[in-house]
Design an enzyme around this catalytic site. Structure first.
Site, PDB file in Angstrom:
ATOM      1  N   GLU A  87     -10.001 -13.946  -2.843  1.00 54.70           N
ATOM      2  CA  GLU A  87     -10.726 -13.692  -2.067  1.00 54.70           C
ATOM      3  C   GLU A  87     -10.498 -14.281  -0.865  1.00 54.70           C
ATOM      4  OE1 GLU A  87     -13.668 -11.004  -3.492  1.00 54.70           O
ATOM      5  OE2 GLU A  87     -13.836 -12.854  -3.866  1.00 54.70           O
ATOM      6  N   ASP A 137     -17.023 -11.566  -1.965  1.00 60.95           N
ATOM      7  CA  ASP A 137     -17.860 -11.061  -2.763  1.00 60.95           C
ATOM      8  C   ASP A 137     -17.031 -10.779  -4.319  1.00 60.95           C
ATOM      9  OD1 ASP A 137     -15.751  -8.444  -1.515  1.00 60.95           O
ATOM     10  OD2 ASP A 137     -16.368  -7.813  -2.555  1.00 60.95           O
ATOM     11  N   GLY A 197     -15.576 -14.304   2.306  1.00 62.89           N
ATOM     12  CA  GLY A 197     -15.581 -12.764   1.612  1.00 62.89           C
ATOM     13  C   GLY A 197     -15.971 -12.669   0.002  1.00 62.89           C
ATOM     14  N   SER A 251       1.694  -9.928  -0.167  1.00 62.23           N
ATOM     15  CA  SER A 251       0.881  -8.668  -0.132  1.00 62.23           C
ATOM     16  C   SER A 251       1.876  -7.662   1.009  1.00 62.23           C
ATOM     17  CB  SER A 251      -0.714  -8.768  -0.417  1.00 62.23           C
ATOM     18  OG  SER A 251      -1.149  -9.738   0.494  1.00 62.23           O
ATOM     19  N   SER A 292      -8.087   1.046   9.346  1.00 62.01           N
ATOM     20  CA  SER A 292      -7.006   0.434  10.233  1.00 62.01           C
ATOM     21  C   SER A 292      -6.273  -0.155  10.029  1.00 62.01           C
ATOM     22  CB  SER A 292      -9.006   0.083  11.075  1.00 62.01           C
ATOM     23  OG  SER A 292      -9.225  -0.853   9.909  1.00 62.01           O
ATOM     24  N   LYS A 296       0.547  -1.160   0.022  1.00 58.54           N
ATOM     25  CA  LYS A 296       0.342  -0.289  -0.037  1.00 58.54           C
ATOM     26  C   LYS A 296       0.625   0.981  -0.088  1.00 58.54           C
ATOM     27  CE  LYS A 296      -4.422  -1.560   1.393  1.00 58.54           C
ATOM     28  NZ  LYS A 296      -4.615  -2.744   1.948  1.00 58.54           N
TER      29      LYS A 296
HETATM   30  C1  LIG Z   1      -5.118  -4.137   1.245  1.00 62.45           C
HETATM   31  C2  LIG Z   1      -5.036  -4.973   1.471  1.00 62.45           C
HETATM   32  C3  LIG Z   1      -4.810  -6.016   0.213  1.00 62.45           C
HETATM   33  C4  LIG Z   1      -5.946  -6.262  -0.404  1.00 62.45           C
HETATM   34  O1  LIG Z   1      -5.648  -4.624  -1.189  1.00 62.45           O
HETATM   35  P1  LIG Z   1      -7.083  -4.332  -2.655  1.00 62.45           P
HETATM   36  O2  LIG Z   1      -6.662  -3.335  -3.131  1.00 62.45           O
HETATM   37  O3  LIG Z   1      -8.357  -3.520  -1.011  1.00 62.45           O
HETATM   38  O4  LIG Z   1      -7.657  -5.443  -3.429  1.00 62.45           O
HETATM   39  C5  LIG Z   1      -4.562  -7.323   0.238  1.00 62.45           C
HETATM   40  N1  LIG Z   1      -2.642  -7.296   1.699  1.00 62.45           N
HETATM   41  C6  LIG Z   1      -2.624  -6.602   2.369  1.00 62.45           C
HETATM   42  C7  LIG Z   1      -1.685  -6.882   2.955  1.00 62.45           C
HETATM   43  C8  LIG Z   1      -2.936  -5.513   2.413  1.00 62.45           C
HETATM   44  O5  LIG Z   1      -2.814  -4.543   3.041  1.00 62.45           O
END
Ligand SMILES: *Cc1c(COP(=O)(O)O)cnc(C)c1O
Length: 319
Positions: A205, A211, A209, A305, A79, A54
């Site tokens: 997903e 969706d 959830g 991620s 959060s 992010k």
């Molecule tokens: C936010 C996040 C996601 C999901 O990302 P999106 O762009 O909302 O689909 C996946 N893994 C981690 C570690 C995140 O912080």
């Protein structure tokens, strides 16, 4: 009419975040390759600044604002990892940030966000609406509200993770990416479509959830109740109109993973690759391992991620 980000926006984002975001490593594991029969390439965003991808979108979106607009400050509500990402990226850009967070958010997260120099405004998640609070702050103080996924510059920033991965690996047959609101998946799919058009981008997903899977099947955005899952980064109730439009075009399929598989994958990655990956970060590797029979002998990218998890909680989950 919403404007969709393009591949050239990702290339521009890549130049903007250069030297600010980490170029994270692409990890390999002979053990996991042998176990799965697949040649796996892990993009390790658990090593990104603030511990998750992010920071890419946050940095890009802040730097893409005109200087005079940027100086009026950034507002965000989150959060999770978006809060720290905005707080840190704003500080680096020399602009003030206000983050709206639930008052019962983990103390470490409140402290981390304040530690990056952001002002934290807390609210009661049972009686107050965070979007209303953010709107009021915006009206009172001005500034720019940056959402965590449904924004062209956020999506373009997240896409830089796939751009770096594919620059390093060359052609891939598939790419597994987690899906919360779909910012990461849509940005990465946009890149794959341009750089390696034959690469199947698979969104992942939590089973509780699904969706995005329902939305793709229905052809319109489906909203669900907040899912109960250990994948707290993917507890979104719906995707956004921009992320959905991109996923409809460029994501091949959406699959799901249950919490038991996430915990087993956390343990596997810790034992075999010596890395700490948070539950949401295990969505893609868990799905890639489950899908291994379909990808025998092929080259598959996996987006890890993020790595933000309290170590005591980590021990509980893998114990
Ligand atoms: C936010 C996040 C996601 C999901 O990302 P999106 O762009 O909302 O689909 C996946 N893994 C981690 C570690 C995140 O912080």
């Amino acid at each position: 009419m919403t404007v969709l980000p393009t591949f050239s926006d990702v290339v521009a984002a890549s130049a903007r975040i250069k030297g600010r975001a980490q170029r994270t490593p692409v990890l390999r594991s002979r053990y996991l390759n042998a176990l799965s029969g697949v040649e796996l390439f892990f993009k390790a965003e658990n090593f990104q600044r603030v511990g998750a991808f992010k920071f890419r979108g946050a940095t890009n979106a802040i730097l893409a604002l005109p200087e005079d607009v940027r100086q009026k400050g950034i507002i965000a509500f989150s959060s999770g990892n978006h809060a720290q990402a905005i707080a840190c990226a704003a500080r680096e850009a020399g602009v003030p940030a206000v983050i709206v967070m639930p008052e019962d958010a983990p103390a470490v997260k409140l402290a981390a966000t304040r530690g990056y120099g952001a002002e934290v405004v807390t609210y009661d998640r049972y009686s107050q609406d965070r979007e209303e609070i953010a709107a009021r702050l915006l009206a009172e103080r001005g500034g720019t509200l940056l959402p965590s996924f449904n924004h062209p510059d956020i999506i373009a920033g997240q896409g830089t993770a796939a751009l770096e991965l594919m620059e390093e690996t060359g052609p891939l047959d598939a790419l597994f990416v987690p899906v919360g609101g779909g910012g990461l998946a849509s940005g990465c799919a946009l890149v794959a479509h341009e750089v390696v058009p034959d690469c199947a981008v698979i969104g992942v997903e939590p089973a509780a959830g699904d969706d995005a899977r329902q939305s793709m099947a229905a052809g319109h955005i489906v909203k669900i109740a907040t899912p109960r899952t250990i994948a707290d980064g993917a507890q979104t109730t719906s995707v956004g109109d921009i992320t959905f439009a991109l996923m409809q075009r460029y994501v091949r399929d959406i699959v799901t993973v249950d919490d038991a598989a996430l915990a087993a994958t956390m343990r596997l990655l810790a034992e075999r690759m010596k890395i700490i990956v948070e539950p949401t970060g295990c969505l893609a590797p868990a799905a890639a391992l489950a899908a291994a029979p379909q990808w025998q002998g092929r080259r598959v990218g996996v987006l890890l991620s993020g790595g933000n998890i309290d170590i005591t909680r980590f021990a509980q989950l893998v114990g």
